[in-house]
Scaffold this motif. Structure first.
Motif, PDB file in Angstrom:
ATOM      1  N   ARG A   1     -13.299   4.421  -5.634  1.00 43.60           N
ATOM      2  CA  ARG A   1     -13.185   4.525  -4.174  1.00 43.60           C
ATOM      3  C   ARG A   1     -11.736   4.285  -3.727  1.00 43.60           C
ATOM      4  O   ARG A   1     -11.223   4.971  -2.839  1.00 43.60           O
ATOM      5  CB  ARG A   1     -14.119   3.510  -3.492  1.00 43.60           C
ATOM      6  CG  ARG A   1     -14.147   3.640  -1.986  1.00 43.60           C
ATOM      7  CD  ARG A   1     -14.818   4.939  -1.560  1.00 43.60           C
ATOM      8  NE  ARG A   1     -14.655   5.166  -0.132  1.00 43.60           N
ATOM      9  CZ  ARG A   1     -13.930   6.148   0.389  1.00 43.60           C
ATOM     10  NH1 ARG A   1     -13.286   6.981  -0.424  1.00 43.60           N
ATOM     11  NH2 ARG A   1     -13.843   6.323   1.686  1.00 43.60           N
ATOM     12  N   THR A   2     -11.066   3.330  -4.360  1.00 39.75           N
ATOM     13  CA  THR A   2      -9.657   3.073  -4.033  1.00 39.75           C
ATOM     14  C   THR A   2      -8.805   4.280  -4.387  1.00 39.75           C
ATOM     15  O   THR A   2      -7.905   4.681  -3.623  1.00 39.75           O
ATOM     16  CB  THR A   2      -9.144   1.836  -4.788  1.00 39.75           C
ATOM     17  OG1 THR A   2      -9.902   0.693  -4.383  1.00 39.75           O
ATOM     18  CG2 THR A   2      -7.669   1.592  -4.498  1.00 39.75           C
TER      19      THR A   2
ATOM     20  N   LYS B   1       0.834  -1.203   0.000  1.00 41.92           N
ATOM     21  CA  LYS B   1       0.000   0.000   0.000  1.00 41.92           C
ATOM     22  C   LYS B   1       0.868   1.253   0.000  1.00 41.92           C
ATOM     23  O   LYS B   1       0.548   2.255  -0.655  1.00 41.92           O
ATOM     24  CB  LYS B   1      -0.936   0.000   1.200  1.00 41.92           C
ATOM     25  CG  LYS B   1      -2.013  -1.075   1.136  1.00 41.92           C
ATOM     26  CD  LYS B   1      -2.962  -0.971   2.308  1.00 41.92           C
ATOM     27  CE  LYS B   1      -4.071  -2.023   2.208  1.00 41.92           C
ATOM     28  NZ  LYS B   1      -5.013  -1.943   3.357  1.00 41.92           N
TER      29      LYS B   1
ATOM     30  N   GLU C   1      -9.720   7.348  -4.422  1.00 46.11           N
ATOM     31  CA  GLU C   1      -9.974   8.392  -3.421  1.00 46.11           C
ATOM     32  C   GLU C   1      -9.173   8.139  -2.145  1.00 46.11           C
ATOM     33  O   GLU C   1      -8.596   9.074  -1.564  1.00 46.11           O
ATOM     34  CB  GLU C   1     -11.468   8.449  -3.105  1.00 46.11           C
ATOM     35  CG  GLU C   1     -12.315   9.000  -4.238  1.00 46.11           C
ATOM     36  CD  GLU C   1     -13.803   8.919  -3.925  1.00 46.11           C
ATOM     37  OE1 GLU C   1     -14.184   8.117  -3.015  1.00 46.11           O
ATOM     38  OE2 GLU C   1     -14.597   9.633  -4.571  1.00 46.11           O
ATOM     39  N   ARG C   2      -9.095   6.869  -1.707  1.00 46.50           N
ATOM     40  CA  ARG C   2      -8.341   6.551  -0.490  1.00 46.50           C
ATOM     41  C   ARG C   2      -6.848   6.809  -0.680  1.00 46.50           C
ATOM     42  O   ARG C   2      -6.190   7.366   0.207  1.00 46.50           O
ATOM     43  CB  ARG C   2      -8.581   5.087  -0.099  1.00 46.50           C
ATOM     44  CG  ARG C   2      -9.965   4.813   0.474  1.00 46.50           C
ATOM     45  CD  ARG C   2      -9.994   3.484   1.205  1.00 46.50           C
ATOM     46  NE  ARG C   2      -9.734   2.366   0.302  1.00 46.50           N
ATOM     47  CZ  ARG C   2     -10.691   1.685  -0.319  1.00 46.50           C
ATOM     48  NH1 ARG C   2     -11.964   2.012  -0.143  1.00 46.50           N
ATOM     49  NH2 ARG C   2     -10.387   0.672  -1.121  1.00 46.50           N
ATOM     50  N   VAL C   3      -6.314   6.426  -1.840  1.00 40.24           N
ATOM     51  CA  VAL C   3      -4.882   6.646  -2.085  1.00 40.24           C
ATOM     52  C   VAL C   3      -4.593   8.137  -2.184  1.00 40.24           C
ATOM     53  O   VAL C   3      -3.594   8.628  -1.647  1.00 40.24           O
ATOM     54  CB  VAL C   3      -4.434   5.913  -3.364  1.00 40.24           C
ATOM     55  CG1 VAL C   3      -2.960   6.182  -3.644  1.00 40.24           C
ATOM     56  CG2 VAL C   3      -4.676   4.420  -3.233  1.00 40.24           C
ATOM     57  N   ARG C   4      -5.469   8.880  -2.864  1.00 38.64           N
ATOM     58  CA  ARG C   4      -5.288  10.331  -2.952  1.00 38.64           C
ATOM     59  C   ARG C   4      -5.282  10.970  -1.577  1.00 38.64           C
ATOM     60  O   ARG C   4      -4.439  11.819  -1.268  1.00 38.64           O
ATOM     61  CB  ARG C   4      -6.407  10.946  -3.801  1.00 38.64           C
ATOM     62  CG  ARG C   4      -6.373  12.472  -3.895  1.00 38.64           C
ATOM     63  CD  ARG C   4      -7.749  13.029  -4.137  1.00 38.64           C
ATOM     64  NE  ARG C   4      -8.680  12.652  -3.078  1.00 38.64           N
ATOM     65  CZ  ARG C   4      -9.995  12.797  -3.170  1.00 38.64           C
ATOM     66  NH1 ARG C   4     -10.536  13.284  -4.288  1.00 38.64           N
ATOM     67  NH2 ARG C   4     -10.791  12.446  -2.174  1.00 38.64           N
ATOM     68  N   ASP C   5      -6.211  10.564  -0.722  1.00 36.10           N
ATOM     69  CA  ASP C   5      -6.275  11.127   0.634  1.00 36.10           C
ATOM     70  C   ASP C   5      -5.006  10.806   1.414  1.00 36.10           C
ATOM     71  O   ASP C   5      -4.514  11.627   2.200  1.00 36.10           O
ATOM     72  CB  ASP C   5      -7.507  10.590   1.373  1.00 36.10           C
ATOM     73  CG  ASP C   5      -8.814  11.100   0.775  1.00 36.10           C
ATOM     74  OD1 ASP C   5      -8.763  12.082   0.011  1.00 36.10           O
ATOM     75  OD2 ASP C   5      -9.869  10.495   1.053  1.00 36.10           O
ATOM     76  N   ALA C   6      -4.444   9.608   1.203  1.00 38.50           N
ATOM     77  CA  ALA C   6      -3.202   9.245   1.880  1.00 38.50           C
ATOM     78  C   ALA C   6      -2.052  10.130   1.410  1.00 38.50           C
ATOM     79  O   ALA C   6      -1.200  10.551   2.210  1.00 38.50           O
ATOM     80  CB  ALA C   6      -2.879   7.776   1.626  1.00 38.50           C
TER      81      ALA C   6
ATOM     82  N   VAL D   1       0.950   4.470  -2.739  1.00 44.69           N
ATOM     83  CA  VAL D   1       0.866   5.878  -2.355  1.00 44.69           C
ATOM     84  C   VAL D   1       2.046   6.655  -2.930  1.00 44.69           C
ATOM     85  O   VAL D   1       1.874   7.748  -3.486  1.00 44.69           O
ATOM     86  CB  VAL D   1       0.811   6.014  -0.818  1.00 44.69           C
ATOM     87  CG1 VAL D   1       0.912   7.490  -0.408  1.00 44.69           C
ATOM     88  CG2 VAL D   1      -0.476   5.415  -0.270  1.00 44.69           C
TER      89      VAL D   1
END
Length: 329
Positions: free
Chosen positions: A37-38, A5, A40-45, A9
């Motif tokens: 959705r994935t 993960k 979005e999570r990677v972008r937020d990280a 990132v």
């Protein structure tokens, strides 16, 4: 965060730093090949781990980018990446492309010079071992030529939106002065300028090794707005462009497995037959280059259509037979 993960990132952070205008969420989905959705999570990280990341308004959407680049630690290339860069340069040099090889070798030196000495020392033994253990098999064929000065002139006229002038020489024909609208360059078994005729707008190809006295002409000339170099290149089986044909080939059961794994053409479809053979279909021009390739399949391939390909194949066979008879006389 798990190692895999974390790698995802870092990869997205590099993509955001490498984009001047930034990436939309749709760009991230496409480039990472993940769901929305994935992405979005990677972008937020990335936004959490890289404070320099910023959101850019680009109605009707948003973009995210990292200005100022990343640190040397985050940008350090891997051994595998450096090996591929070295092999790419070696392959160009081996096939007679010293100018393009020198550009990649210069990039390799820049990357290494930007790396920390401890990182470079750690990678050096593995890099040297892999470079020695891998090579590129150079196949027989035309030796392409891409004179650095010619390429530079072509690129400058494309960027400046100017016509390109040159003298073009073909075997058996008188040399002519040409002035065209440069659209791009295709690299392959031979290297070609793709250009539009300034009067008719017809797209033509010119071998770089047959061009001389290459320089920008006066005036303004830009490629047609609807021209796509990749689409143009994909129309032909090889490089040569002529009439586009519907090609249908039948490969015997003995060659079916190899045919299924073969990349015939971007438009190809492959159909399995009851007897174990396969039928390959695609649309392309360049029947002479296709005929030359079909010789390598021997009795395993049968031409179903077009008739023109059959005629070209028959002509090549007859020419080969005449050459053989002449050698034996």
């Amino acid at each position: 965060m798990r190692h895999d993960k974390a790698a995802v990132v870092i990869d997205l952070a590099r993509r955001m730093a490498a984009s001047a205008e930034g990436l939309t969420l749709d760009d991230m989905v496409r480039e990472m090949d993940v769901g929305r959705r994935t992405a979005e999570r990677v972008r937020d990280a990335v936004l959490m781990l890289f404070p320099q990341a910023e959101e850019v308004s680009d109605p009707p959407t948003k973009r995210w980018r990292i200005r100022g680049g990343l640190s040397a630690f985050e940008q350090a290339p891997t051994t595998e990446e450096l090996v591929e860069l070295t092999k790419a340069a070696q392959g160009l040099r081996a096939t007679g492309e010293p100018g393009r090889a020198a550009a990649l070798e210069g990039l390799e030196r820049k990357l290494k010079s930007a790396m920390r000495s401890t990182t470079l020392n750690r990678l050096a033994p593995d890099l040297e071992a892999l470079v020695r253990a891998e090579t590129i098999a150079v196949q027989a064929g035309p030796r392409p030529s891409a004179d650095e000065a010619v390429l530079t002139e072509i690129r400058q006229t494309i960027l400046a939106g100017q016509p390109l002038g040159f003298i073009y020489s073909r075997p058996g024909a008188e040399a002519r002065r040409r002035s065209v609208v440069p659209c791009g360059v295709m690299f392959g078994r031979a290297n070609y300028l793709v250009a539009a005729d300034r009067e008719s707008g017809r797209i033509q190809t010119f071998r770089l090794d047959r061009m001389s006295a290459v320089k920008a002409d006066e005036g303004v000339a830009t490629a047609p707005a609807d021209f796509d170099l990749q689409v143009f290149a994909s129309q032909s089986f090889g490089i040569y462009q002529d009439e586009i044909e519907d090609v249908v080939l039948r490969i015997s059961p003995e060659g079916a497995a190899e045919a299924r794994a073969w990349r015939w053409h971007p438009t190809q479809t492959i159909e399995n037959e009851a007897d174990g053979s396969v039928v390959v279909r695609f649309r392309a021009s360049g029947m002479r280059e296709l005929a030359w390739h079909l010789f390598t399949w021997g009795e395993q391939v049968a031409i179903v259509q077009p008739q023109r390909l059959k005629a070209v194949m028959a002509g090549e066979l007859q020419a080969a037979a005449r050459a053989l008879d002449g050698a034996q006389a």
